[in-house]
Design an enzyme around this catalytic site. Structure first.
Site, PDB file in Angstrom:
ATOM      1  N   VAL A 191      45.195  18.450  75.160  1.00 50.32           N
ATOM      2  CA  VAL A 191      44.765  18.043  76.853  1.00 50.32           C
ATOM      3  C   VAL A 191      44.954  16.617  77.353  1.00 50.32           C
ATOM      4  CG1 VAL A 191      43.660  19.647  76.454  1.00 50.32           C
ATOM      5  CG2 VAL A 191      42.914  17.722  76.663  1.00 50.32           C
ATOM      6  N   SER A 245      40.869  23.181  76.209  1.00 49.43           N
ATOM      7  CA  SER A 245      39.534  21.681  75.397  1.00 49.43           C
ATOM      8  C   SER A 245      40.398  20.641  74.719  1.00 49.43           C
ATOM      9  CB  SER A 245      38.210  23.029  74.575  1.00 49.43           C
ATOM     10  OG  SER A 245      37.798  21.759  73.700  1.00 49.43           O
ATOM     11  N   LYS A 246      39.598  19.723  74.477  1.00 52.00           N
ATOM     12  CA  LYS A 246      40.049  18.507  74.347  1.00 52.00           C
ATOM     13  C   LYS A 246      39.945  18.498  72.548  1.00 52.00           C
ATOM     14  CE  LYS A 246      36.126  14.671  75.761  1.00 52.00           C
ATOM     15  NZ  LYS A 246      35.696  13.710  76.385  1.00 52.00           N
ATOM     16  N   ARG A 247      38.544  18.924  72.174  1.00 56.00           N
ATOM     17  CA  ARG A 247      38.237  19.909  70.733  1.00 56.00           C
ATOM     18  C   ARG A 247      39.422  20.742  70.274  1.00 56.00           C
ATOM     19  NH1 ARG A 247      33.383  19.303  73.168  1.00 56.00           N
ATOM     20  NH2 ARG A 247      32.348  17.526  73.193  1.00 56.00           N
ATOM     21  N   ARG A 248      40.170  21.281  71.353  1.00 58.01           N
ATOM     22  CA  ARG A 248      40.935  22.171  70.292  1.00 58.01           C
ATOM     23  C   ARG A 248      43.048  22.572  70.281  1.00 58.01           C
ATOM     24  NH1 ARG A 248      38.294  26.832  72.854  1.00 58.01           N
ATOM     25  NH2 ARG A 248      39.462  26.242  74.580  1.00 58.01           N
TER      26      ARG A 248
END
Length: 469
Positions: free
Chosen positions: A240, A234-237
């Site tokens: 990436v 995930s790009k939030r976590r």
């Protein structure tokens, strides 16, 4: 039949490493089949699209080796909007779609559940087009939709469990499911190689292909990429963004090699292989459908191997963006006029064996180009304990007396200093290293002193001695 594949990213953020893998797989498959790679930018999310994200996609593909001018496109999904609308109108006219004015709340009220899908309430109401009325595809009540997938076999979906899905919004604009199908149809796409997350959409899209009277493409859904906790990246976590790895100093060849191992492996007990081997051996049918772990530690080790395989000249050239700075890479801490290419060339072979990413070159060589070193206070505190001042006095006097300023005499001289003080070389050189380079770890000390020169070395040793007073 000419094989035509497409890579269809959305310009809504940084370029995802999972997308990079899909692009490479499409690229290789097209080359193997003598086919065509099409780049399509799916830019219909006007609220989130930005031109710089589109350029980011193009530059990331360039970096990976999928260079502009070697593929068809880029095409933009928004340019095909009229075809999308015509297809929606045709499906409605042929009775394969109907208008619906249900809200999510009204569906929940009827079904008594927020988890149950659309209940088909408007199927036979005969609603005409109108504001706020979405267009839904009428899925078959019976039978099965079989998706023939080169990686996953033949996933089978019961049609009665597929809800009547929306193909055009209340404002008339087609949604992704329909636009994607029409774009693939218009562009003559024969094989769709994409991420596993799209598999649930595939029976719906296959039904649309069949409703339009066209044979669907060959499907291949590659495994989802997960983190160490086996969660989807995930790009939030997670880290990436391909651009972030590029700007940190990962080599394109190392990244390409590693990405292709996410779900596939070359023959034999090997992982680091020439790109020509990957191009020759890769087969979609050999891709493992299980989730693929993106192991950043392993990628880092890969990159270190690729760095060490460079010639010295190639390594020096590869380091240049970090030695000067670019639009996306911060400039180094020294002034441009203080950089000495000859000094860097002298230590480059030493640094090449010690760094895993190219950005690490800066803290390894900055002491050569700064007026005084950047002191790591933790390293200073550890090295400059009781007896350090006297050791530095001894080292300064011994170094001053050397007839030549070269690595071996410098080493022998400090060994003598250590012997006089009952210290092994490792203990004796710690205060000297921190005084001269500012850090407790780095390039081989005596080769570094030789390149730095007698005057600058002694100046730093004397400054450290003063600081200890």
């Amino acid at each position: 039949m000419t094989v035509r594949v497409r890579f269809a990213p959305s310009p809504t953020g940084m370029f995802h490493v999972g997308g990079a893998r899909s692009a490479l797989q499409n690229w290789i498959f097209a080359k193997q089949q003598g086919g065509v790679f099409v780049l399509r930018i799916e830019d219909t999310d006007a609220a989130r699209n930005r031109p710089e994200w589109t350029e980011g996609i193009l530059s990331a593909l360039d970096w990976l080796g999928i260079k502009r001018g070697t593929y068809e496109g880029p095409y933009f999904q928004s340019a095909n909007a009229e075809e999308h609308r015509r297809a929606a109108a045709r499906l409605y006219a042929e009775g394969r779609a109907y208008y619906c004015d249900c809200t999510r709340e009204s569906v929940q009220t009827r079904t008594g559940s927020q988890y149950q899908g659309y209940d088909g309430f408007c199927r036979d109401r005969g609603l005409e087009p109108g504001p706020g009325r979405a267009l839904r595809f009428r899925t078959p009540d019976e039978g099965e939709t079989v998706v023939v997938d080169l990686i996953r076999g033949e996933p089978t979906f019961e049609n009665r469990l597929i809800e009547d899905f929306v193909i055009a919004r209340g404002d008339g604009s087609p949604v992704f499911l329909l636009a994607n199908v029409i774009d693939d149809l218009t562009m003559g796409i024969t094989h769709v190689i994409r991420a596993e997350e799209h598999l649930p959409n595939t029976p719906k899209q296959q039904l649309l292909w069949e409703a339009l009277g066209v044979k669907p493409p060959v499907w291949a859904h590659v495994p989802v990429v997960v983190n160490e906790k086996r969660q989807k990246l995930s790009k939030r976590r997670d880290k990436v963004a391909l651009e972030a790895y590029r700007d940190e100093g990962y080599l394109a060849d190392a990244m390409r090699n590693y990405l292709m191992l996410l779900g596939w492996a070359p023959s034999g007990d090997r992982e680091i292989v020439p790109w020509s081997v990957i191009e020759s051996e890769f087969r979609l049918s050999d891709v493992n459908p299980s989730p693929a772990f993106f192991d950043e530690k392993k990628l880092r080790a890969f990159n270190g191997e690729y760095i060490r395989a460079l010639s010295t000249e190639e390594f020096i050239a590869a380091c240049q963006p970090w030695l000067t700075g670019t639009e996306t890479i911060a400039p180094p801490p020294w002034r441009p006029e203080d950089f000495d290419p000859a000094a860097f060339a002298a230590v480059a072979p030493l640094a090449q064996t010690r760094i895993a990413v190219l950005s690490e070159i800066v803290p390894n060589v900055d002491f050569l180009f700064l007026e005084s070193p950047l002191i790591d206070e933790a390293a200073w505190a550890k090295a400059m304990k009781e007896g350090a001042a006297e050791l530095l006095d001894d080292a300064i006097a011994t170094f001053e007396a050397l007839p030549t300023w070269e690595a071996e005499p410098l080493k022998a001289a400090l060994e003598e200093v250590g012997t006089r003080r009952g210290l092994k070389l490792g203990k004796a050189q710690a205060p000297v290293r921190v005084a001269v380079t500012g850090r407790s770890v780095g390039l081989p000390l005596f080769e570094s002193l030789a390149v730095l020169g007698r005057d600058r070395t002694l100046t730093r040793l004397r400054a450290a001695r003063v600081r200890l007073t």
